[in-house]
Design a protein around this motif. Structure first.
Motif, mmCIF file in Angstrom:
data_model
loop_
_atom_site.group_PDB
_atom_site.id
_atom_site.type_symbol
_atom_site.label_atom_id
_atom_site.label_comp_id
_atom_site.label_asym_id
_atom_site.label_seq_id
_atom_site.Cartn_x
_atom_site.Cartn_y
_atom_site.Cartn_z
ATOM 1 N N SER A 142 0.832 -1.208 0.000
ATOM 2 C CA SER A 142 0.000 0.000 0.000
ATOM 3 C C SER A 142 0.865 1.256 0.000
ATOM 4 N N VAL A 143 1.964 1.229 0.733
ATOM 5 C CA VAL A 143 2.804 2.417 0.824
ATOM 6 C C VAL A 143 3.721 2.539 -0.387
ATOM 7 N N LEU A 144 4.315 1.433 -0.797
ATOM 8 C CA LEU A 144 5.215 1.460 -1.959
ATOM 9 C C LEU A 144 4.488 1.994 -3.196
ATOM 10 N N LEU A 145 3.305 1.461 -3.475
ATOM 11 C CA LEU A 145 2.575 1.887 -4.669
ATOM 12 C C LEU A 145 2.096 3.326 -4.537
ATOM 13 N N GLN A 146 1.771 3.738 -3.310
ATOM 14 C CA GLN A 146 1.351 5.127 -3.108
ATOM 15 C C GLN A 146 2.481 6.083 -3.493
ATOM 16 N N PHE A 147 3.712 5.692 -3.172
ATOM 17 C CA PHE A 147 4.850 6.553 -3.504
ATOM 18 C C PHE A 147 5.257 6.440 -4.972
ATOM 19 N N MET A 148 4.921 5.336 -5.603
ATOM 20 C CA MET A 148 5.122 5.263 -7.057
ATOM 21 C C MET A 148 4.173 6.232 -7.758
ATOM 22 N N ILE A 149 2.963 6.358 -7.216
ATOM 23 C CA ILE A 149 2.006 7.330 -7.766
ATOM 24 C C ILE A 149 2.543 8.742 -7.556
ATOM 25 N N PHE A 150 3.015 9.027 -6.353
ATOM 26 C CA PHE A 150 3.583 10.351 -6.072
ATOM 27 C C PHE A 150 4.754 10.646 -7.015
ATOM 28 N N TYR A 151 5.638 9.662 -7.158
ATOM 29 C CA TYR A 151 6.794 9.842 -8.049
ATOM 30 C C TYR A 151 6.343 10.108 -9.491
ATOM 31 N N SER A 152 5.333 9.378 -9.931
ATOM 32 C CA SER A 152 4.858 9.559 -11.313
ATOM 33 C C SER A 152 4.217 10.924 -11.509
ATOM 34 N N PHE A 153 3.555 11.465 -10.453
ATOM 35 C CA PHE A 153 2.977 12.808 -10.549
ATOM 36 C C PHE A 153 4.089 13.861 -10.661
ATOM 37 N N VAL A 154 5.138 13.680 -9.869
ATOM 38 C CA VAL A 154 6.282 14.607 -9.938
ATOM 39 C C VAL A 154 6.950 14.500 -11.294
ATOM 40 N N LYS A 155 7.018 13.284 -11.818
ATOM 41 C CA LYS A 155 7.623 13.038 -13.135
ATOM 42 C C LYS A 155 6.874 13.794 -14.237
ATOM 43 N N ILE A 156 5.544 13.856 -14.118
ATOM 44 C CA ILE A 156 4.740 14.594 -15.098
ATOM 45 C C ILE A 156 5.141 16.065 -15.115
ATOM 46 N N ILE A 157 5.296 16.653 -13.926
ATOM 47 C CA ILE A 157 5.616 18.075 -13.828
ATOM 48 C C ILE A 157 7.016 18.366 -14.349
ATOM 49 N N TYR A 158 7.971 17.502 -14.033
ATOM 50 C CA TYR A 158 9.354 17.752 -14.458
ATOM 51 C C TYR A 158 9.579 17.440 -15.936
ATOM 52 N N GLU A 159 9.003 16.357 -16.418
ATOM 53 C CA GLU A 159 9.282 15.941 -17.798
ATOM 54 C C GLU A 159 8.284 16.510 -18.804
ATOM 55 N N LYS A 160 7.037 16.668 -18.355
ATOM 56 C CA LYS A 160 5.986 17.204 -19.224
ATOM 57 C C LYS A 160 5.929 16.445 -20.550
ATOM 58 N N SER A 161 5.853 15.121 -20.421
ATOM 59 C CA SER A 161 5.830 14.275 -21.614
ATOM 60 C C SER A 161 4.647 13.323 -21.560
ATOM 61 N N ILE A 162 4.254 12.824 -22.703
ATOM 62 C CA ILE A 162 3.166 11.859 -22.780
ATOM 63 C C ILE A 162 3.548 10.573 -22.053
ATOM 64 N N PHE A 163 4.810 10.196 -22.168
ATOM 65 C CA PHE A 163 5.278 8.970 -21.506
ATOM 66 C C PHE A 163 5.085 9.054 -19.990
ATOM 67 N N SER A 164 5.401 10.196 -19.395
ATOM 68 C CA SER A 164 5.253 10.349 -17.944
ATOM 69 C C SER A 164 3.792 10.241 -17.524
ATOM 70 N N VAL A 165 2.885 10.711 -18.374
ATOM 71 C CA VAL A 165 1.447 10.582 -18.083
ATOM 72 C C VAL A 165 1.022 9.119 -18.134
ATOM 73 N N VAL A 166 1.528 8.380 -19.119
ATOM 74 C CA VAL A 166 1.200 6.955 -19.243
ATOM 75 C C VAL A 166 1.715 6.180 -18.036
ATOM 76 N N VAL A 167 2.910 6.522 -17.561
ATOM 77 C CA VAL A 167 3.463 5.872 -16.371
ATOM 78 C C VAL A 167 2.550 6.103 -15.170
ATOM 79 N N ALA A 168 2.088 7.339 -15.000
ATOM 80 C CA ALA A 168 1.180 7.660 -13.895
ATOM 81 C C ALA A 168 -0.121 6.871 -14.015
ATOM 82 N N LEU A 169 -0.629 6.742 -15.228
ATOM 83 C CA LEU A 169 -1.865 5.982 -15.451
ATOM 84 C C LEU A 169 -1.712 4.534 -15.004
#
Length: 520
Positions: free
Chosen positions: A1-28
């Motif tokens: 529960s905690v590991l995946l929650q932080f993968m979601i957090f990381y993917s949200f940060v990744k969207i802001i820093y990279e601003k790429s379609i790939f980062s959005v797909v990772v978050a999805l």
């Protein structure tokens, strides 16, 4: 529960820093699989996503003084895509199949780039509003927070006892405990929070982590289990603070050759000081396994006898191990302990074998037939619970057609949590009041002087006269039972009668060396 929650957090940060379609797909990907592991944690994801959208909107409008603003405006599609696609992914009221189809279709359209920016803006806005409205997100977050803080009965048409009252990790904790579990000490927590504020001021994207910090602090009310969500953010924050302070120290040193070594020496020593109380805690944190070897062997043997469609009914603490070792199903488990706790508790409390048989079969068949709905709510709907329970004591009660076998699991070690288990079933659902006072005290004997046996819990039993003494109270014993196993594994029972009007039973399980003092 905690590991995946932080993968979601990381993917949200990744969207802001990279601003790429790939980062959005990772978050999805992380958002879609998370509910299969720990659906209750979606509330934190909702809160982080709302902050993500607010952050991206402000950055897109140039409100935030970010060096990335120009790049973000040039890649506005990532803002619209992230808002649209993640909004749909989080609409858990829709089936996973439907969400995947919708997301796949939108991705195809967006990749082809046929939509203008205005249309993308409209679609993303509508998706986000739909996410908030149809999911009633804000109300759900508030309601869930209130429910975690509540310690009363679950009061509806019927009054069920809430499990949160009996879980040690869900009890309110003092500030010191919260601080120790997040950062190792109270000083460490203060430094971590200071580091987080500094981190947000210098890297505003980390405001998305605020719900994780908030949930950690909420542990003061909600219980120990919530502290873990704040730990990684607190760790990142305090180390960032150490590097910031290290740079200040570095700037004060005139000898340039010593600047960097001194900085990293400070960071290393400060980090070590933060780790030390946590390491000491781990060294002293010695707990037994959930099941011992013989218990595991019993469940493995059950798995060889039972079918994978069969059900094993027991208290929720043992739910996951039963799944794993016996490959049978359960009504309640570590992630699903609601009103059906009442059903299981009743089974374990009942004095009627016929009622246990009938209620077990009715509960399981109802659960399967109702598409896995809450059994207690289904069978008691428009019925008086006591009337139905009385009817289940009769052999003539008409049950649904049998489709599977049902097993009861009562391990010896459950004796020590049985008083807690009994609270759920010893309840008049129509009033919310206990049906009767319950006495159930398992304990080993520590001394025996003449005819007086003294137990670990301080209770004394006079074997000769048939009385038990506890807290200056004297109670008559109706019967003294001794159970043991012979060489063939058969149960032998010896009984001694004392007082016809006695209100207590004393049981001695010779094979275990343990007594149980209980009411009749």
């Amino acid at each position: 529960s905690v590991l995946l929650q932080f993968m979601i957090f990381y993917s949200f940060v990744k969207i802001i820093y990279e601003k790429s379609i790939f980062s959005v797909v990772v978050a999805l990907f992380w958002v879609l699989i998370y509910p299969f592991f720990y659906s209750q944690g979606l509330l934190i994801t909702y809160a982080m996503f709302i902050l993500l959208v607010i952050y991206m909107f402000l950055e897109h409008q140039g409100v935030l003084n970010s060096s990335e603003t120009k790049k973000f405006k040039e890649n506005a599609i990532s803002f619209y895509m992230a808002t649209t696609l993640i909004s749909i992914a989080l609409m858990v009221s829709l089936s996973i199949e439907l969400r995947v189809v919708l997301l796949a279709g939108l991705l195809i359209v967006l990749f082809k780039g046929k939509l203008e920016e205005k249309k993308l803006l409209m679609i993303s806005a509508l998706s986000f509003v739909a996410f908030l409205y149809f999911g009633n997100i804000i109300a759900v977050i508030i309601e869930k927070a209130v429910s975690y803080a509540d310690r009363g009965l679950d009061e509806g048409a019927l009054h069920f006892y809430q499990v949160v009252q009996t879980v040690r990790e869900a009890g309110a904790i003092p500030f010191e405990t919260m601080a120790n579990r997040i950062s190792g000490s109270q000083v460490g927590l203060v430094l971590s929070l200071a580091g987080y504020i500094l981190l947000v001021l210098r890297h505003k994207v980390f405001i998305v982590a605020l719900p994780l910090i908030g949930v950690g602090i909420f542990s003061l009310v909600g219980g120990l289990r919530f502290t873990v969500y704040a730990v990684p953010i607190a760790a990142i924050s305090v180390v960032y603070l150490f590097f910031f302070l290290g740079d200040l120290i570095k700037s004060k040193i005139e000898d340039k050759k010593m600047q960097t070594p001194v900085k990293y020496l400070f960071v290393t020593l400060a980090t070590g000081a933060m780790l030390y109380p946590n390491i000491k805690h781990i060294e002293e944190y010695l707990v037994p396994t959930v099941l011992n070897k013989s218990e595991v062997q019993d469940l493995v043997k059950l798995g060889k006898i039972a079918s994978s469609k069969d059900y094993t009914l027991t208290w929720w603490d043992y739910g996951y191990p039963i799944w794993y070792y016996s490959n049978t199903n359960t009504l309640i488990d570590g992630g699903k302990h609601t009103h059906d706790n009442y059903i299981i508790s009743n089974l374990l409390l009942s004095a009627s074998p016929q009622q246990v048989s009938n209620l077990s079969k009715l509960a399981v068949e109802t659960y399967v037939d109702s598409n896995y709905s809450m059994v207690a709510d289904t069978i008691f709907k428009d019925k008086n619970p006591e009337t139905l329970l009385d009817a289940l004591e009769k052999k003539s009660y008409v049950l649904p057609p049998k489709t599977r076998d049902v097993y009861l699991y009562l391990p010896y070690r459950m004796l020590h949590i049985f008083p807690t288990v009994a609270v759920f079933g010893n309840l008049d659902l129509t009033t919310g009041k206990a049906k009767r006072p319950l006495v159930f005290y398992p304990a080993r004997a520590i001394t025996q002087k003449k005819n007086i046996v003294t137990l670990q819990n301080g209770i004394q039993f006079d074997v000769q006269s048939g009385y038990v003494f506890s807290k200056n109270q004297k109670e008559k014993v109706k019967r003294f039972l001794v159970t043991s196993l012979d060489k063939q594994g058969n149960i032998e029972i010896k009984s001694q009668f004392y007082h016809a009007d006695g209100g207590m039973i004393v049981l001695y399980m010779k094979s275990y060396g343990e007594f149980v003092v209980m009411d009749v």
